[in-house]
Design a protein around this motif. Structure first.
Motif, PDB file in Angstrom:
ATOM      1  N   ASN A   1      23.872   2.443  -4.059  1.00 49.53           N
ATOM      2  CA  ASN A   1      24.041   3.422  -5.141  1.00 49.53           C
ATOM      3  C   ASN A   1      22.700   3.849  -5.751  1.00 49.53           C
ATOM      4  OD1 ASN A   1      23.353   1.073  -6.465  1.00 49.53           O
ATOM      5  ND2 ASN A   1      24.996   1.178  -7.992  1.00 49.53           N
TER       6      ASN A   1
ATOM      7  N   SER B   1      24.577   5.647 -17.742  1.00 45.01           N
ATOM      8  CA  SER B   1      25.442   5.849 -16.580  1.00 45.01           C
ATOM      9  C   SER B   1      25.045   7.142 -15.891  1.00 45.01           C
ATOM     10  CB  SER B   1      26.908   5.920 -17.013  1.00 45.01           C
ATOM     11  OG  SER B   1      27.333   4.675 -17.511  1.00 45.01           O
ATOM     12  N   TRP B   2      24.789   7.031 -14.601  1.00 41.28           N
ATOM     13  CA  TRP B   2      24.315   8.186 -13.841  1.00 41.28           C
ATOM     14  C   TRP B   2      25.385   9.271 -13.795  1.00 41.28           C
ATOM     15  CZ3 TRP B   2      19.644   9.433 -12.477  1.00 41.28           C
ATOM     16  CH2 TRP B   2      19.474  10.556 -11.656  1.00 41.28           C
ATOM     17  N   ASP B   3      24.942  10.534 -13.979  1.00 41.41           N
ATOM     18  CA  ASP B   3      25.864  11.662 -13.968  1.00 41.41           C
ATOM     19  C   ASP B   3      25.131  12.864 -13.382  1.00 41.41           C
ATOM     20  OD1 ASP B   3      27.575  13.754 -14.448  1.00 41.41           O
ATOM     21  OD2 ASP B   3      27.988  13.236 -16.528  1.00 41.41           O
ATOM     22  N   ASP B   4      25.524  13.280 -12.179  1.00 44.77           N
ATOM     23  CA  ASP B   4      24.860  14.417 -11.524  1.00 44.77           C
ATOM     24  C   ASP B   4      24.957  15.676 -12.383  1.00 44.77           C
ATOM     25  OD1 ASP B   4      24.093  12.946  -9.294  1.00 44.77           O
ATOM     26  OD2 ASP B   4      25.974  13.339  -8.245  1.00 44.77           O
ATOM     27  N   LYS B   5      26.098  15.861 -13.063  1.00 40.15           N
ATOM     28  CA  LYS B   5      26.269  17.056 -13.886  1.00 40.15           C
ATOM     29  C   LYS B   5      25.306  17.051 -15.066  1.00 40.15           C
ATOM     30  CE  LYS B   5      31.130  17.868 -12.730  1.00 40.15           C
ATOM     31  NZ  LYS B   5      32.520  17.949 -13.246  1.00 40.15           N
ATOM     32  N   ALA B   6      25.019  15.861 -15.594  1.00 36.39           N
ATOM     33  CA  ALA B   6      24.084  15.777 -16.718  1.00 36.39           C
ATOM     34  C   ALA B   6      22.664  16.123 -16.268  1.00 36.39           C
ATOM     35  CB  ALA B   6      24.120  14.386 -17.325  1.00 36.39           C
TER      36      ALA B   6
ATOM     37  N   LYS C   1      25.052   3.235 -11.803  1.00 34.95           N
ATOM     38  CA  LYS C   1      25.748   4.261 -11.005  1.00 34.95           C
ATOM     39  C   LYS C   1      27.018   3.635 -10.460  1.00 34.95           C
ATOM     40  CE  LYS C   1      24.861   8.030  -7.766  1.00 34.95           C
ATOM     41  NZ  LYS C   1      25.907   7.931  -6.759  1.00 34.95           N
ATOM     42  N   ASP C   2      28.110   4.335 -10.636  1.00 32.02           N
ATOM     43  CA  ASP C   2      29.427   3.813 -10.231  1.00 32.02           C
ATOM     44  C   ASP C   2      29.719   2.481 -10.916  1.00 32.02           C
ATOM     45  OD1 ASP C   2      29.596   6.013  -8.497  1.00 32.02           O
ATOM     46  OD2 ASP C   2      28.574   4.909  -6.898  1.00 32.02           O
TER      47      ASP C   2
ATOM     48  N   THR D   1      16.905  11.341 -18.328  1.00 31.00           N
ATOM     49  CA  THR D   1      16.915   9.901 -18.613  1.00 31.00           C
ATOM     50  C   THR D   1      16.813   9.620 -20.103  1.00 31.00           C
ATOM     51  OG1 THR D   1      14.506   9.696 -18.350  1.00 31.00           O
ATOM     52  CG2 THR D   1      15.850   9.346 -16.385  1.00 31.00           C
TER      53      THR D   1
ATOM     54  N   SER E   1      20.543  11.113 -21.928  1.00 27.38           N
ATOM     55  CA  SER E   1      21.889  10.681 -21.547  1.00 27.38           C
ATOM     56  C   SER E   1      22.376   9.419 -22.248  1.00 27.38           C
ATOM     57  CB  SER E   1      21.954  10.482 -20.026  1.00 27.38           C
ATOM     58  OG  SER E   1      21.764  11.722 -19.383  1.00 27.38           O
TER      59      SER E   1
END
Length: 837
Positions: A595, A626-631, A584-585, A615, A618
């Motif tokens: 994070n 890589s963390w993605d809230d939209k995903a 994340k980030d 999980t 992605s």
């Protein structure tokens, strides 16, 4: 939160209760079915699962569920790597017993894993802190002791005088104790070791059979074992006095370059070498040497990953060259470590770069004895490390390096001053820990009988619960009178029980065997017949951070147990998948970085199926995610659309039936049925590879889009429409069930299927895969102009003739001459043109 897109909370709880009541994932050895053992590395019960856990376990669960549907008898267990230092730290900081802290964490984490709907056989659950488990650690230790594979010797440990305790490497922060901040020193203490080096050659050779392991993991293990072939050479220490009665002190050196022996101008010894006191006693350099040793060992406790500056001090002693008798100075060097090789190295500065830099720094002689290409050269600013031709080497002059290595070793052997030897970078496994929360080592120290093994009938040696944790004075076991003071099993006199506990890597080096063949309590560590059925593990999944020690120790343990007749296999894991990290980030999730994403919060907001699907979708399993809230929201919307469309289907066709679509299908229906069966092929292929779970889910998303488009069409006959949509959604749910099992189960029930995960995996209909028409792409100079629908076998001329009916194509060709045609059958025609003259 707004109203959910579908009632995931009710669905997931209901489905999980059904699985529990059905004992859906309980396993037994059934030799009428092919087996599949799927295992993720079990966790330390820290108290909460993190997204790395979720990803690891979701990957394993998808594979396990898929294999069940393919007809395999699947073993998919879970347990807890429950001993270790964090529990003691919690005892000191929180005033709670390690057992209580651990048991509470296990209960909470088990609830979290069950909330994810993971298909574990919880009947096989183990916790390594349970006496029913660690008694077998002790039993194995006694077998190793009997076989000569367990032994005790002195070793250097981190020591804090203030806390009066040994510290693990992770407890030393910049050379200081993590608790009190005092300077940490290295102290020599007796430790227990396992002779993993006896298996170094076998462990190295076995890597070639692990074709299902990532190449980089096999390389990491090979580099850790790191075999070297060379010679062991004896240098005799020149006595300080004329007392000829004293036995000569001899130092052994291992080298792969015996051809450079005549270029030795100094010998360097490790500061912590066991003969150091004898060497320095009476030496004129004793004080300077001891000060240097103390400073060097102090610096070694600092967590400095960089290569230290090479430093040394003369011991005041000389050694004799084994072939010339020449006296050579003996130095102490900070770059020599007693646990590596023999702890003594011969300095050949003309032909070793490290020795060259050391000699330059301290003004030591540099003597060339190897000529590259047979030509003797003058001075140089660096060592010449390549092979060549010997000179200034007495009777070996003129020999090539390879020949000279062999002949010089023979000469040393004839004088009993050397011998051929193979050595390894791998060191014996130190298993002693001066801690409480671990497996007690089952030996007793008797002043009369020496080291006496605890009799097998007295196992397990239990950890006492009534101990006090102060953070001072080392393990509380030493202060527990009824534990530490016991009668000797041999002579019955008062003796002292071993108060060290075992390295927790022992626990994780055989847990997969316990899962596979756990025996009733007290009978045996495992049932041999069950091991012969389940082993080896077919798919092992875990982080690459365990690529060396855990996997190496597990391989060693399995080979030892094989030699003892206790394991039917020599290698424990056929296939290994090292999943990527969750970032994340741009950084690995951690509390210190702020994070962290809480899985519980995500499950409450979106449901377990969404978290699992995200999980897995992605990124490929072996790559970082890589963390993605939209995903996450995208995965949630996909499941919401699926839920809504199945319900819409049931409203339109409330009577479930298994009729096949009519024979006379429209072109749209034919295309959809082809898409359904293409998806079966794609998802099956991707799941078989295990590295393409993300593309399997992408195929399912495409299928849902195709079903939705067809569902929205009007004018299709109901006799085709209803059965075809039912076939499509039932196929989609069946293929989806390894990834999002709850919604697949629920919607499957809505379509009349009792347990969709109990269905056989779908097989594509070959007829549906034969396309009556395909879309050809028509390009002009590589630019898309149109598509034409024709039969798959259409010729180049047929495609061009049909394409030239399109106005866009005609405009692109106006005033142009076709100079080349690039045709891909069934797919594409590209017309390469240039202006007409």
């Amino acid at each position: 939160m707004s109203d959910p897109l579908y009632p995931f909370d009710d669905i997931e709880k209901t489905v999980q209760n059904r699985w529990k009541s059905d004992k859906a994932f309980s396993t037994r050895a059934d030799r009428t079915k092919p087996k599949y053992y799927c295992l993720e590395m079990f966790p330390y019960p820290s108290g909460r699962i993190h997204m790395g856990h979720v990803r690891n376990y979701s990957i394993g669960d998808a594979i396990a569920r898929y294999k069940r549907m393919r007809g395999y008898n699947v073993l998919h267990p879970m347990g807890w790597d429950a001993f270790g230092l964090p529990a003691e730290n919690a005892a000191i900081l929180r005033g709670i017993h390690p057992a209580e802290w651990t048991e509470s964490n296990i209960a909470h984490m088990k609830e979290q894993l069950q909330r994810l709907g993971l298909s574990y056989d919880w009947d096989r659950e183990v916790a390594t802190c349970s006496p029913s488990y660690y008694r077998w650690n002790q039993w194995f230790f006694l077998k190793l002791l009997e076989k000569g594979l367990a032994y005790r010797k002195e070793a250097l440990l981190n020591w804090c005088d203030s806390c009066a305790t040994v510290l693990a490497n992770e407890q030393v922060e910049d050379g200081r104790c993590w608790r009190c901040g005092s300077q940490v020193i290295l102290r020599t203490m007796n430790q227990w070791f396992l002779r993993i080096t006896d298996y170094a050659r076998d462990l190295m050779a076995g890597l070639s059979s692990l074709e299902g392991w990532p190449e980089r993991v096999r390389t990491m293990q090979a580099n850790w074992i790191s075999p070297s072939t060379g010679a062991e050479i004896t240098f005799e220490v020149d006595p300080l006095s004329l007392d000829e009665r004293a036995a000569p002190l001899r130092l052994k050196v291992f080298t792969t370059r015996a051809d450079t022996l005549f270029g030795v101008t100094f010998v360097t010894i490790a500061p912590e070498h066991p003969e150091m006191d004898l060497l320095l006693e009476g030496s004129p350099q004793e004080k300077q040497a001891r000060n240097f040793i103390e400073e060097t060992l102090r610096k070694r406790t600092k967590e400095n990953r960089e290569e230290p500056e090479k430093e040394g001090v003369f011991t005041g002693r000389m050694v004799r060259h084994p072939l010339t008798g020449e006296k050579i100075p003996l130095w102490i060097g900070n770059f020599v470590v007693a646990s590596y090789g023999t702890g003594v190295v011969m300095g050949v500065p003309a032909h070793d770069q490290r020795d060259f830099e050391f000699a330059r720094k301290y003004g030591l002689p540099i003597k060339k004895v190897i000529a590259p290409n047979g030509e003797i050269q003058g001075g140089a600013d660096q060592a010449m490390t390549e092979d060549g031709t010997l000179f200034a080497s007495e009777r070996f002059d003129g020999m090539a390096s390879e020949t000279a290595r062999r002949e010089i070793t023979k000469e040393l052997e004839s004088r009993k001053l050397g011998q051929p030897r193979e050595t390894f970078r791998l060191r014996d496994w130190g298993i002693s820990r001066q801690r409480y929360w671990g497996t007690p080592i089952p030996v007793i120290h008797c002043p009369h009988c020496g080291i006496v093994p605890v009799p097998e009938e007295d196992l397990p040696v239990l950890l006492p619960r009534d101990v006090h944790f102060s953070g001072k004075g080392g393990s509380p076991l030493g202060d527990h009178p009824s534990f530490s003071s016991v009668p000797c099993p041999a002579c019955k006199e008062t003796a002292r029980r071993e108060t060290d506990t075992m390295d927790t890597f022992i626990d994780s080096s055989w847990y997969f065997l316990r899962f596979a063949g756990g025996a009733p309590e007290g009978a045996a560590p495992f049932v041999p017949e069950d091991l012969s059925y389940w082993l080896p593990v077919d798919q092992y999944i875990g982080g690459v951070e365990h690529a060396i020690l855990h996997l190496l120790y597990s391989r060693f343990f399995t080979r030892v147990l094989y030699d003892l007749g206790l394991s039917p296999v020599q290698e424990p894991f056929s296939t290994l998948l090292t999943q990527g990290m969750v970032l994340k980030d741009g950084a690995k999730m951690s509390k210190s970085k702020g994070n962290v994403v809480d899985p519980d919060h995500l499950i409450a907001q979106y449901g377990a199926d969404t978290v699992r699907l995200f999980t897995l979708f992605s990124a490929p399993p072996d790559k970082d995610l890589s963390w993605d809230d939209k995903a996450v929201e995208g995965a949630y919307r996909f499941l919401g659309r699926l839920y809504g469309r199945v319900n819409a289907l049931l409203e339109e066709f409330p009577q479930a039936n298994n009729d096949s679509p009519g024979k006379e299908l429209t072109s749209e229906a034919t295309a959809l049925r082809s898409k359904i069966h293409e998806t079966i092929v794609r998802v099956t292929t991707d799941l078989d590879s295990h590295a393409q779970l993300n593309t399997a889910i992408a195929a399912l998303m495409e299928l849902l889009n195709a079903l939705g488009s067809y569902q929205a069409l009007s004018g299709e006959p109901d006799a085709v429409r209803g059965p075809l949509l039912r076939e499509g959604y039932l196929t989609l749910l069946t293929l989806l069930s390894p990834f999002a099992p709850h919604i697949a189960h629920h919607l499957g029930e809505r379509l009349g299927i009792d347990r969709i995960d109990a269905l056989n995996w779908p097989v594509a209909d070959p007829k549906a895969l034969v396309k009556e028409t395909v879309s050809f792409v028509l390009q002009v100079n590589g630019k898309l102009r149109t598509t034409v629908t024709l039969s798959p076998g259409s010729s180049q001329d047929e495609v061009e003739r049909e394409a030239r009916k399109d106005e866009k194509v005609l405009r692109a060709l106006e005033g142009q001459t076709v100079i080349k045609r690039i045709f891909v059958p069934g797919k594409l025609l590209n017309l390469v043109v240039r202006p007409s003259s």
